[in-house]
Design an enzyme around this catalytic site. Sequence first.
Site, short mmCIF file in Angstrom:
data_model
loop_
_atom_site.label_atom_id
_atom_site.label_comp_id
_atom_site.label_asym_id
_atom_site.label_seq_id
_atom_site.Cartn_x
_atom_site.Cartn_y
_atom_site.Cartn_z
N LYS A 89 -33.16 29.66 -7.54
CA LYS A 89 -34.54 30.19 -7.58
C LYS A 89 -35.43 29.25 -8.40
CE LYS A 89 -32.90 34.90 -6.86
NZ LYS A 89 -31.44 34.72 -6.93
P1 OMP Z 1 -24.18 40.87 -4.82
O1 OMP Z 1 -25.14 41.97 -5.12
O2 OMP Z 1 -23.00 40.84 -5.74
O3 OMP Z 1 -23.78 40.84 -3.36
O4 OMP Z 1 -24.94 39.50 -5.14
C1 OMP Z 1 -26.19 39.16 -4.59
C2 OMP Z 1 -26.53 37.71 -4.86
O5 OMP Z 1 -27.71 37.37 -4.13
C3 OMP Z 1 -26.81 37.39 -6.32
O6 OMP Z 1 -26.41 36.06 -6.59
C4 OMP Z 1 -28.33 37.50 -6.41
O7 OMP Z 1 -28.88 36.66 -7.39
C5 OMP Z 1 -28.76 37.01 -5.02
N1 OMP Z 1 -30.04 37.56 -4.54
C6 OMP Z 1 -30.26 38.92 -4.55
O8 OMP Z 1 -29.39 39.73 -4.88
N2 OMP Z 1 -31.50 39.41 -4.18
C7 OMP Z 1 -32.50 38.61 -3.77
O9 OMP Z 1 -33.56 39.09 -3.40
C8 OMP Z 1 -32.28 37.22 -3.71
C9 OMP Z 1 -31.04 36.72 -4.02
C10 OMP Z 1 -30.79 35.31 -3.67
O10 OMP Z 1 -31.75 34.53 -3.74
O11 OMP Z 1 -29.74 34.97 -3.18
#
Ligand code: OMP
Length: 269
Positions: free
Chosen positions: A100
Amino acid sequence: MDNIIEKYNQRARKINSLLCVGLDADYEKLPEKYKKLGGSEAQFQFNKDIIDATAEYVSAFKPNVAFYEARGLEGMEALKKTVDYLKEKYPDIFTILDAKRADIGNTNNGYVTSIFDYFGFDAVTVNPYLGKEAIIPFLERKDRCSIILAKTSNTGAGELQDLVLENKEILWENLLKKINTQWNKNNNLMAVIGGTSKDNVITARMIAPELTFLVPGIGAQGGEVKNILEKGKNSKGLGLIINSSRGIIFSQNPKEEARKLRDEINKYR
Ligand code: OMP
């Protein structure tokens, strides 16, 4: 390869999968057998085992840099070893660094060099709130992909992203239009659309019919695959990178969880 997004599309077609596994190797959650290895080997060997177990179902891997930065130098070494391993052993799998990033223009050059050249990732997540002018160093890397945050998955996402503009447009929708057109002159952009609300995916697909969306929020955050797939795919049956991190990597059987999620995605595709 003419276009970096084609790397993802080719892999997705070849193995018939839109699945991205998030390599969010939170040290505190690693099983003891990895922690015992010490140094960079703890996170790296954990990742290596996850990668080898799930790769046959996976079109993209996405480490989040936070979990590596938290471990200082040994974490950054583990991240480098992980991406090197992916490039060597699974060169056709798309690699995303979730960082990000964004800063004023010239400072971005440091991020671009680090992520695309030193580490060698195919793609990075980028924060758009400094405006296009600032993130040009990312956009100009035609050989790499920038995945711009449009509508995020967190519960407080609407506080700023849903603000109504003078012309009555919603801020994130206006931003997505820009990502899809004015900002995307090199055809190297994707957008993040959180999977925790199906309405976001429906709206995003209306605004950007063919753009590829990285969709996090499945599994641990409660997003449902059916909702996302039915309205989210593009005209080629692609256009989605569906991410799950904790729900796969810290499950009892990551290989089986990855297969199940790949199959569920395909059921609604
Ligand atoms: P889990 O919730 O464990 O599946 O992880 C989600 C991953 O996606 C994490 O690394 C978050 O930082 C990332 N993420 C989000 O959860 N929400 C977003 O809106 C954007 C991201 C991202 O940019 O990947």
